[in-house]
Design an enzyme around this catalytic site. Structure first.
Site, PDB file in Angstrom:
ATOM      1  N   LYS A  48      -4.866 -13.344  45.095  1.00 53.67           N
ATOM      2  CA  LYS A  48      -4.282 -12.692  46.279  1.00 53.67           C
ATOM      3  C   LYS A  48      -3.009 -11.931  45.917  1.00 53.67           C
ATOM      4  O   LYS A  48      -2.811 -10.798  46.328  1.00 53.67           O
ATOM      5  CB  LYS A  48      -3.946 -13.719  47.380  1.00 53.67           C
ATOM      6  CG  LYS A  48      -5.127 -14.519  47.878  1.00 53.67           C
ATOM      7  CD  LYS A  48      -4.732 -15.442  49.026  1.00 53.67           C
ATOM      8  CE  LYS A  48      -3.718 -16.515  48.677  1.00 53.67           C
ATOM      9  NZ  LYS A  48      -4.175 -17.544  47.731  1.00 53.67           N
TER      10      LYS A  48
ATOM     11  N   ARG B  98      -1.900 -20.145  56.641  1.00 52.15           N
ATOM     12  CA  ARG B  98      -2.576 -21.156  55.829  1.00 52.15           C
ATOM     13  C   ARG B  98      -3.075 -22.328  56.668  1.00 52.15           C
ATOM     14  O   ARG B  98      -3.653 -23.260  56.110  1.00 52.15           O
ATOM     15  CB  ARG B  98      -1.577 -21.696  54.793  1.00 52.15           C
ATOM     16  CG  ARG B  98      -1.904 -21.329  53.349  1.00 52.15           C
ATOM     17  CD  ARG B  98      -0.724 -21.780  52.544  1.00 52.15           C
ATOM     18  NE  ARG B  98      -0.936 -21.983  51.164  1.00 52.15           N
ATOM     19  CZ  ARG B  98      -0.421 -21.182  50.212  1.00 52.15           C
ATOM     20  NH1 ARG B  98       0.208 -20.074  50.535  1.00 52.15           N
ATOM     21  NH2 ARG B  98      -0.553 -21.489  48.942  1.00 52.15           N
TER      22      ARG B  98
ATOM     23  N   ARG C   2      -2.561 -18.702  33.737  1.00 57.34           N
ATOM     24  CA  ARG C   2      -1.360 -18.120  34.350  1.00 57.34           C
ATOM     25  C   ARG C   2      -0.107 -18.815  33.812  1.00 57.34           C
ATOM     26  O   ARG C   2       0.888 -18.169  33.500  1.00 57.34           O
ATOM     27  CB  ARG C   2      -1.451 -18.264  35.875  1.00 57.34           C
ATOM     28  CG  ARG C   2      -0.265 -17.703  36.623  1.00 57.34           C
ATOM     29  CD  ARG C   2      -0.642 -17.347  38.040  1.00 57.34           C
ATOM     30  NE  ARG C   2      -0.429 -18.447  38.964  1.00 57.34           N
ATOM     31  CZ  ARG C   2      -0.762 -18.410  40.255  1.00 57.34           C
ATOM     32  NH1 ARG C   2      -1.336 -17.339  40.755  1.00 57.34           N
ATOM     33  NH2 ARG C   2      -0.530 -19.424  41.041  1.00 57.34           N
TER      34      ARG C   2
ATOM     35  N   ARG D 143       5.763 -22.029  37.030  1.00 59.18           N
ATOM     36  CA  ARG D 143       5.858 -22.680  38.333  1.00 59.18           C
ATOM     37  C   ARG D 143       5.545 -24.154  38.198  1.00 59.18           C
ATOM     38  O   ARG D 143       4.566 -24.530  37.558  1.00 59.18           O
ATOM     39  CB  ARG D 143       4.867 -22.014  39.301  1.00 59.18           C
ATOM     40  CG  ARG D 143       5.350 -20.704  39.816  1.00 59.18           C
ATOM     41  CD  ARG D 143       4.279 -20.001  40.604  1.00 59.18           C
ATOM     42  NE  ARG D 143       3.693 -20.827  41.672  1.00 59.18           N
ATOM     43  CZ  ARG D 143       2.888 -20.332  42.608  1.00 59.18           C
ATOM     44  NH1 ARG D 143       2.593 -19.050  42.623  1.00 59.18           N
ATOM     45  NH2 ARG D 143       2.403 -21.116  43.538  1.00 59.18           N
TER      46      ARG D 143
ATOM     47  N   ARG E 105      -3.159 -28.648  45.548  1.00 57.43           N
ATOM     48  CA  ARG E 105      -3.097 -27.395  46.305  1.00 57.43           C
ATOM     49  C   ARG E 105      -4.494 -26.982  46.768  1.00 57.43           C
ATOM     50  O   ARG E 105      -4.662 -26.487  47.875  1.00 57.43           O
ATOM     51  CB  ARG E 105      -2.459 -26.291  45.444  1.00 57.43           C
ATOM     52  CG  ARG E 105      -0.973 -26.520  45.220  1.00 57.43           C
ATOM     53  CD  ARG E 105      -0.430 -25.698  44.085  1.00 57.43           C
ATOM     54  NE  ARG E 105      -0.517 -24.270  44.311  1.00 57.43           N
ATOM     55  CZ  ARG E 105      -0.493 -23.346  43.342  1.00 57.43           C
ATOM     56  NH1 ARG E 105      -0.376 -23.719  42.090  1.00 57.43           N
ATOM     57  NH2 ARG E 105      -0.557 -22.090  43.639  1.00 57.43           N
TER      58      ARG E 105
HETATM   59  P1  AMP Z   1       1.779 -19.846  46.875  1.00 56.09           P
HETATM   60  O1  AMP Z   1       2.718 -19.109  46.000  1.00 56.09           O
HETATM   61  O2  AMP Z   1       1.234 -18.986  47.994  1.00 56.09           O
HETATM   62  O3  AMP Z   1       0.690 -20.554  46.124  1.00 56.09           O
HETATM   63  O4  AMP Z   1       2.638 -20.982  47.603  1.00 56.09           O
HETATM   64  C1  AMP Z   1       3.301 -21.975  46.864  1.00 56.09           C
HETATM   65  C2  AMP Z   1       3.614 -23.163  47.764  1.00 56.09           C
HETATM   66  O5  AMP Z   1       4.472 -22.744  48.840  1.00 56.09           O
HETATM   67  C3  AMP Z   1       2.411 -23.782  48.463  1.00 56.09           C
HETATM   68  O6  AMP Z   1       1.738 -24.714  47.642  1.00 56.09           O
HETATM   69  C4  AMP Z   1       3.079 -24.440  49.663  1.00 56.09           C
HETATM   70  O7  AMP Z   1       3.762 -25.613  49.290  1.00 56.09           O
HETATM   71  C5  AMP Z   1       4.122 -23.403  50.041  1.00 56.09           C
HETATM   72  N1  AMP Z   1       3.586 -22.399  50.976  1.00 56.09           N
HETATM   73  C6  AMP Z   1       3.408 -21.068  50.742  1.00 56.09           C
HETATM   74  N2  AMP Z   1       2.911 -20.455  51.815  1.00 56.09           N
HETATM   75  C7  AMP Z   1       2.760 -21.426  52.765  1.00 56.09           C
HETATM   76  C8  AMP Z   1       2.265 -21.424  54.096  1.00 56.09           C
HETATM   77  N3  AMP Z   1       1.819 -20.300  54.672  1.00 56.09           N
HETATM   78  N4  AMP Z   1       2.267 -22.606  54.762  1.00 56.09           N
HETATM   79  C9  AMP Z   1       2.716 -23.735  54.200  1.00 56.09           C
HETATM   80  N5  AMP Z   1       3.173 -23.811  52.950  1.00 56.09           N
HETATM   81  C10 AMP Z   1       3.202 -22.660  52.228  1.00 56.09           C
END
Ligand code: AMP
Length: 198
Positions: free
Chosen positions: A13, A88, A127, A139, A150
């Site tokens: 994404k 989400r 990654r 990360r 996740r």
């Molecule tokens: P991402 O970079 O999108 O994979 O997000 C990393 C982490 O941020 C996720 O595993 C969640 O802990 C938190 N996070 C990101 N976006 C959301 C969301 N829309 N709702 C809840 N937690 C989020």
């Protein structure tokens, strides 16, 4: 143009959102990036989100909804935006609708990147390796263990959004296992079609 990119963690994404930014000149609103920035800056939100993020779980709807509501009112979102990693949960999806309606706006597209889960763990390991090789910080949630969590969170809380947008006639899908360029082309082809989304 306002669009949502849906798909599990590691589906690409973020990569596709960056390409859309370049092509369409609208910003990528990644709640993950915004939350990581909050953690790095030691804000209240960051302090509340850190442990949850490190564990691979979802931050509360109230926190992310508030972050996004504030962000879409920034001037650079005037021509639209790409939502990456948000919504989400079903609560967040309802919130998007309310937020947009209140501003007299609507979504132009909801695009799901369909991927094979088993390939995702490999992607995430790659990654992390690439980030390491480039001298970047890896990360904390890009380890296979946290990634599994996740993915579980995705299936529990985010996958229902596929049905939610499908039922509204808004869901479009692309083959997320194709090459990066090919996925971009599939997305651009969908965006070039006359809008079928209300
Ligand atoms: P991402 O970079 O999108 O994979 O997000 C990393 C982490 O941020 C996720 O595993 C969640 O802990 C938190 N996070 C990101 N976006 C959301 C969301 N829309 N709702 C809840 N937690 C989020």
């Amino acid at each position: 143009m306002r669009l949502i990119l849906l798909g599990p963690p590691g589906a690409g994404k973020g990569t596709q959102a960056q390409r859309l930014v370049e092509r369409h000149g609208i910003p990528q609103l990644s709640t993950g990036d915004m939350l990581r920035a909050a953690v790095a800056n030691g804000t209240d939100v960051g302090k509340r989100a850190k442990a949850v993020m490190d564990a691979g779980e979802l931050v509360s709807d109230a926190i992310v909804n508030a972050i996004v509501a504030e962000r879409i009112d920034q001037p650079d979102c005037g021509k639209g935006f790409i939502l990456d990693g948000y919504p989400r949960t079903l609560v967040q999806a309802d919130s998007v609708e309310t937020m947009l309606k209140a501003r007299g706006l609507s979504l132009d597209a909801v695009i799901e990147l369909v991927v094979d889960d088993r390939a995702l763990v490999k992607r995430i390991v790659k990654r992390a390796d690439e980030a390491k090789a480039a001298g970047q910080t890896v990360r904390k949630d890009d380890t296979p263990e946290v990634f599994e969590e996740r993915l579980r969170e995705y299936y529990k809380k985010t996958a229902p959004l596929i049905g939610y947008y499908y039922a509204k006639g808004q869901l479009q899908t692309v083959d997320g296992m194709a090459s990066i360029n090919d996925v971009t082309q599939q997305i651009e082809a969908l965006l070039a079609q006359p809008a079928t989304v209300e």
